[in-house]
Design an enzyme around this catalytic site. Structure first.
Site, PDB file in Angstrom:
ATOM      1  N   TYR A  18      13.074  -1.103  -8.462  1.00  0.00           N
ATOM      2  CA  TYR A  18      11.854  -0.486  -7.919  1.00  0.00           C
ATOM      3  C   TYR A  18      11.826   1.003  -8.255  1.00  0.00           C
ATOM      4  O   TYR A  18      12.869   1.606  -8.548  1.00  0.00           O
ATOM      5  CB  TYR A  18      11.786  -0.712  -6.396  1.00  0.00           C
ATOM      6  CG  TYR A  18      10.392  -0.550  -5.853  1.00  0.00           C
ATOM      7  CD1 TYR A  18       9.366  -1.365  -6.295  1.00  0.00           C
ATOM      8  CD2 TYR A  18      10.102   0.439  -4.915  1.00  0.00           C
ATOM      9  CE1 TYR A  18       8.073  -1.209  -5.801  1.00  0.00           C
ATOM     10  CE2 TYR A  18       8.804   0.592  -4.419  1.00  0.00           C
ATOM     11  CZ  TYR A  18       7.803  -0.228  -4.870  1.00  0.00           C
ATOM     12  OH  TYR A  18       6.526  -0.075  -4.397  1.00  0.00           O
ATOM     13  N   ASN A  36      -0.412  -4.491   2.304  1.00  0.00           N
ATOM     14  CA  ASN A  36      -1.384  -5.237   1.500  1.00  0.00           C
ATOM     15  C   ASN A  36      -2.853  -4.961   1.862  1.00  0.00           C
ATOM     16  O   ASN A  36      -3.650  -4.652   0.962  1.00  0.00           O
ATOM     17  CB  ASN A  36      -1.064  -6.734   1.533  1.00  0.00           C
ATOM     18  CG  ASN A  36       0.191  -7.040   0.712  1.00  0.00           C
ATOM     19  OD1 ASN A  36       0.678  -6.180  -0.016  1.00  0.00           O
ATOM     20  ND2 ASN A  36       0.702  -8.241   0.828  1.00  0.00           N
ATOM     21  N   MET A  66       3.598  -8.697 -11.864  1.00  0.00           N
ATOM     22  CA  MET A  66       4.283  -9.949 -11.525  1.00  0.00           C
ATOM     23  C   MET A  66       4.785 -10.711 -12.756  1.00  0.00           C
ATOM     24  O   MET A  66       5.798 -11.383 -12.688  1.00  0.00           O
ATOM     25  CB  MET A  66       3.367 -10.864 -10.695  1.00  0.00           C
ATOM     26  CG  MET A  66       3.023 -10.350  -9.306  1.00  0.00           C
ATOM     27  SD  MET A  66       4.427  -9.969  -8.234  1.00  0.00           S
ATOM     28  CE  MET A  66       5.242 -11.527  -8.054  1.00  0.00           C
ATOM     29  N   PHE A 120      -2.205   2.346  -9.069  1.00  0.00           N
ATOM     30  CA  PHE A 120      -2.261   2.658  -7.637  1.00  0.00           C
ATOM     31  C   PHE A 120      -0.940   2.275  -6.985  1.00  0.00           C
ATOM     32  O   PHE A 120      -0.368   1.218  -7.261  1.00  0.00           O
ATOM     33  CB  PHE A 120      -3.399   1.892  -6.934  1.00  0.00           C
ATOM     34  CG  PHE A 120      -3.439   2.191  -5.463  1.00  0.00           C
ATOM     35  CD1 PHE A 120      -3.985   3.381  -5.001  1.00  0.00           C
ATOM     36  CD2 PHE A 120      -2.895   1.305  -4.534  1.00  0.00           C
ATOM     37  CE1 PHE A 120      -3.988   3.684  -3.641  1.00  0.00           C
ATOM     38  CE2 PHE A 120      -2.899   1.600  -3.171  1.00  0.00           C
ATOM     39  CZ  PHE A 120      -3.441   2.794  -2.732  1.00  0.00           C
ATOM     40  N   TRP A 121      -0.453   3.164  -6.117  1.00  0.00           N
ATOM     41  CA  TRP A 121       0.780   2.907  -5.368  1.00  0.00           C
ATOM     42  C   TRP A 121       0.530   3.369  -3.936  1.00  0.00           C
ATOM     43  O   TRP A 121       0.319   4.566  -3.698  1.00  0.00           O
ATOM     44  CB  TRP A 121       1.941   3.679  -5.985  1.00  0.00           C
ATOM     45  CG  TRP A 121       3.279   3.324  -5.432  1.00  0.00           C
ATOM     46  CD1 TRP A 121       3.641   2.134  -4.875  1.00  0.00           C
ATOM     47  CD2 TRP A 121       4.432   4.161  -5.412  1.00  0.00           C
ATOM     48  NE1 TRP A 121       4.965   2.166  -4.504  1.00  0.00           N
ATOM     49  CE2 TRP A 121       5.479   3.401  -4.819  1.00  0.00           C
ATOM     50  CE3 TRP A 121       4.699   5.457  -5.830  1.00  0.00           C
ATOM     51  CZ2 TRP A 121       6.748   3.910  -4.628  1.00  0.00           C
ATOM     52  CZ3 TRP A 121       5.974   5.962  -5.642  1.00  0.00           C
ATOM     53  CH2 TRP A 121       6.989   5.192  -5.057  1.00  0.00           C
ATOM     54  N   VAL A 122       0.533   2.419  -3.007  1.00  0.00           N
ATOM     55  CA  VAL A 122       0.174   2.766  -1.632  1.00  0.00           C
ATOM     56  C   VAL A 122       1.188   3.740  -1.017  1.00  0.00           C
ATOM     57  O   VAL A 122       0.841   4.560  -0.173  1.00  0.00           O
ATOM     58  CB  VAL A 122      -0.013   1.477  -0.776  1.00  0.00           C
ATOM     59  CG1 VAL A 122       1.303   0.840  -0.387  1.00  0.00           C
ATOM     60  CG2 VAL A 122      -0.875   1.759   0.447  1.00  0.00           C
TER      61      VAL A 122
HETATM   62  N1  LIG Z   1       1.097  -0.704  -5.848  1.00  0.00           N
HETATM   63  C1  LIG Z   1       1.071  -0.932  -4.544  1.00  0.00           C
HETATM   64  O1  LIG Z   1       0.829  -0.048  -3.733  1.00  0.00           O
HETATM   65  C2  LIG Z   1       1.320  -2.323  -4.071  1.00  0.00           C
HETATM   66  C3  LIG Z   1       1.091  -2.662  -2.735  1.00  0.00           C
HETATM   67  C4  LIG Z   1       1.287  -3.987  -2.349  1.00  0.00           C
HETATM   68  C5  LIG Z   1       1.736  -4.928  -3.287  1.00  0.00           C
HETATM   69  N2  LIG Z   1       1.989  -4.510  -4.551  1.00  0.00           N
HETATM   70  C6  LIG Z   1       2.441  -5.443  -5.591  1.00  0.00           C
HETATM   71  O2  LIG Z   1       1.464  -6.470  -5.688  1.00  0.00           O
HETATM   72  C7  LIG Z   1       2.089  -7.658  -6.120  1.00  0.00           C
HETATM   73  C8  LIG Z   1       1.707  -8.771  -5.161  1.00  0.00           C
HETATM   74  O3  LIG Z   1       2.264  -8.478  -3.882  1.00  0.00           O
HETATM   75  P1  LIG Z   1       1.961  -9.455  -2.655  1.00  0.00           P
HETATM   76  O4  LIG Z   1       2.741  -9.023  -1.497  1.00  0.00           O
HETATM   77  O5  LIG Z   1       0.495  -9.590  -2.535  1.00  0.00           O
HETATM   78  O6  LIG Z   1       2.600 -10.778  -3.284  1.00  0.00           O
HETATM   79  P2  LIG Z   1       2.673 -12.274  -2.808  1.00  0.00           P
HETATM   80  O7  LIG Z   1       1.772 -12.514  -1.640  1.00  0.00           O
HETATM   81  O8  LIG Z   1       4.116 -12.626  -2.699  1.00  0.00           O
HETATM   82  O9  LIG Z   1       2.039 -13.043  -4.064  1.00  0.00           O
HETATM   83  C9  LIG Z   1       2.625 -13.014  -5.326  1.00  0.00           C
HETATM   84  C10 LIG Z   1       1.550 -13.357  -6.339  1.00  0.00           C
HETATM   85  O10 LIG Z   1       2.054 -13.178  -7.657  1.00  0.00           O
HETATM   86  C11 LIG Z   1       1.793 -14.342  -8.425  1.00  0.00           C
HETATM   87  N3  LIG Z   1       2.842 -14.487  -9.410  1.00  0.00           N
HETATM   88  C12 LIG Z   1       4.164 -14.648  -9.175  1.00  0.00           C
HETATM   89  N4  LIG Z   1       4.843 -14.705 -10.347  1.00  0.00           N
HETATM   90  C13 LIG Z   1       3.904 -14.587 -11.333  1.00  0.00           C
HETATM   91  C14 LIG Z   1       3.960 -14.585 -12.746  1.00  0.00           C
HETATM   92  N5  LIG Z   1       5.123 -14.704 -13.400  1.00  0.00           N
HETATM   93  N6  LIG Z   1       2.810 -14.468 -13.434  1.00  0.00           N
HETATM   94  C15 LIG Z   1       1.623 -14.357 -12.781  1.00  0.00           C
HETATM   95  N7  LIG Z   1       1.504 -14.338 -11.451  1.00  0.00           N
HETATM   96  C16 LIG Z   1       2.639 -14.454 -10.724  1.00  0.00           C
HETATM   97  C17 LIG Z   1       1.769 -15.478  -7.415  1.00  0.00           C
HETATM   98  O11 LIG Z   1       1.089 -16.569  -7.939  1.00  0.00           O
HETATM   99  P3  LIG Z   1       1.566 -18.082  -7.558  1.00  0.00           P
HETATM  100  O12 LIG Z   1       1.221 -18.254  -6.090  1.00  0.00           O
HETATM  101  O13 LIG Z   1       0.774 -18.928  -8.463  1.00  0.00           O
HETATM  102  O14 LIG Z   1       3.051 -18.142  -7.798  1.00  0.00           O
HETATM  103  C18 LIG Z   1       1.041 -14.799  -6.267  1.00  0.00           C
HETATM  104  O15 LIG Z   1      -0.344 -14.780  -6.525  1.00  0.00           O
HETATM  105  C19 LIG Z   1       3.595  -7.352  -6.186  1.00  0.00           C
HETATM  106  O16 LIG Z   1       3.908  -6.999  -7.504  1.00  0.00           O
HETATM  107  C20 LIG Z   1       3.733  -6.157  -5.280  1.00  0.00           C
HETATM  108  O17 LIG Z   1       4.859  -5.365  -5.591  1.00  0.00           O
HETATM  109  C21 LIG Z   1       1.782  -3.254  -4.960  1.00  0.00           C
END
Ligand SMILES: NC(=O)c1ccc[n+]([C@@H]2O[C@H](COP(=O)([O-])OP(=O)(O)OC[C@H]3O[C@@H](n4cnc5c(N)ncnc54)[C@H](OP(=O)(O)O)[C@@H]3O)[C@@H](O)[C@H]2O)c1
Length: 328
Positions: free
Chosen positions: A55, A127, A243, A265-267
């Site tokens: 990370y 989220n 992902m 974007f990064w929260v």
């Molecule tokens: N930048 C920010 O501020 C911020 C904030 C929150 C989250 N995030 C990021 O957003 C992402 C999602 O977080 P979340 O908590 O919403 O996750 P989550 O609820 O655990 O969901 C994961 C998602 O990723 C998909 N996925 C998993 N492996 C994949 C792959 N190899 N190729 C394509 N899709 C894949 C899953 O699809 P399936 O269900 O089909 O497996 C599911 O839709 C993470 O990378 C997290 O670090 C970033």
């Protein structure tokens, strides 16, 4: 209470291999501090990446894992005025969330708005906040405008669907599993389509030429490449996750001839810059939707802290039916 069980790690590696359950001493509550008993703590993809050491920001080791949780104030120090026993709060994320209890400085503890379920509170700060801010801060979207997102069944994706519905925005949602389509439509998604090579054709039918000004990307690779072609001239693709573990790909000509914008974007960056008042205001805005039933992201399984390794292995499986959490 003078001891707490925690899930900690002292080296980076596969999350379920480096995590260990141990007992730690809790210091006595000082005048400016509070004791918080944690009730529910989430396992998010960024937490797994943190244990892996991949990370962007890593705490010094040893550390307690996790960021997001909801706890109840169990004791307040003599000088604490604005927190009271029984209040639901978010313990400071920097102290690690996967624990039974924590003693924290009251100034670093933010109370949750009232009227939320335990699950909504435990998942409010990352989220829903991410979805809300990405839909607000990059492109001006008015009721009736389209946006598109991949991994639409993710926690963030589901929140974006619900926020969009409340604002009258039209969401186009890409998923990689057909069985998710009815579920996301029931949540309020306007369009749900498979993330495949027919995307361009499907989008023509959906938008009938109306512009898509915003794309939310958390997959990268081929998916971001396909989505980039959906954007109207000057539109923005906001990347917030990776992902697929593939670099973000976009059509070269789109940058030149359509001037599409690539943003990130990064929260955590937002929280770092935000005042306590701004955080409270954001959470209050999210709470309005939560009280109407939004942000009920499904939890596939709850584990006790003692089963941390199984919980972390489970959290790394794809095609899950919801989040993985520690229930205390
Ligand atoms: N930048 C920010 O501020 C911020 C904030 C929150 C989250 N995030 C990021 O957003 C992402 C999602 O977080 P979340 O908590 O919403 O996750 P989550 O609820 O655990 O969901 C994961 C998602 O990723 C998909 N996925 C998993 N492996 C994949 C792959 N190899 N190729 C394509 N899709 C894949 C899953 O699809 P399936 O269900 O089909 O497996 C599911 O839709 C993470 O990378 C997290 O670090 C970033």
């Amino acid at each position: 209470m003078n001891k707490t069980l925690v899930v900690s790690y002292s080296e980076h590696g596969k999350a379920h291999e480096v995590a260990r359950v141990e007992e730690q001493n809790l210091p006595p509550v000082g005048p400016t501090q509070v004791l918080i008993e944690v009730k529910l703590a989430m396992i998010n993809p960024s937490d797994v990446n943190t244990l892996e050491g991949t990370y962007a920001t890593l705490p010094p080791l040893p550390a307690v894992g996790g960021r997001e949780s909801v706890g109840v104030v169990a004791e307040v120090g003599s000088a604490v005025k604005d927190l009271k026993v029984g209040q639901w709060v978010q313990p400071p994320q920097s102290l690690g969330a996967w624990r039974q209890a924590v003693v924290a400085e009251a100034a670093e503890v933010v109370p949750f708005p009232e009227g939320l379920s335990l699950e909504q509170a435990a998942m409010l700060s990352v989220n829903p906040a991410t979805a809300y801010l990405m839909l607000s801060e990059f492109v001006k979207l008015n009721a009736g405008d389209f946006f598109i997102q991949n991994a639409a069944n993710s926690g963030v994706g589901r929140c974006a669907i619900e926020i969009a519905k409340a604002r009258g925005l039209k969401s186009i949602n890409l998923v990689r599993r057909e069985e998710l389509i009815p579920e996301l439509k029931a949540l309020g998604a306007d369009y749900v389509v498979l993330d495949d090579d027919n995307l361009r054709h499907k989008l023509k039918e959906i938008t009938a030429g109306a512009p898509i000004k915003l794309a939310l990307n958390t997959v990268g690779g081929d998916s971001s490449f396909r989505m980039s072609f959906a954007l109207a001239p000057g539109g923005a693709m906001v990347t917030y996750g990776g992902m697929s573990k593939q670099p973000v790909r976009v059509g070269t000509g789109l940058l030149i001839f359509k001037d599409i914008q690539l943003r990130g974007f990064w929260v955590s960056r937002w929280y770092k810059k935000a005042s306590r008042e701004q955080v409270t205001q954001l959470w209050e805005e999210l709470a309005v939707l939560a009280r109407q039933g939004a942000f009920r992201v499904p939890i596939e399984k709850r584990y006790p802290l003692s089963e941390a390794k199984a919980a972390l292995e489970h959290a790394q499986q794809s095609s899950r039916g919801g989040k993985i959490a520690f229930q205390l």
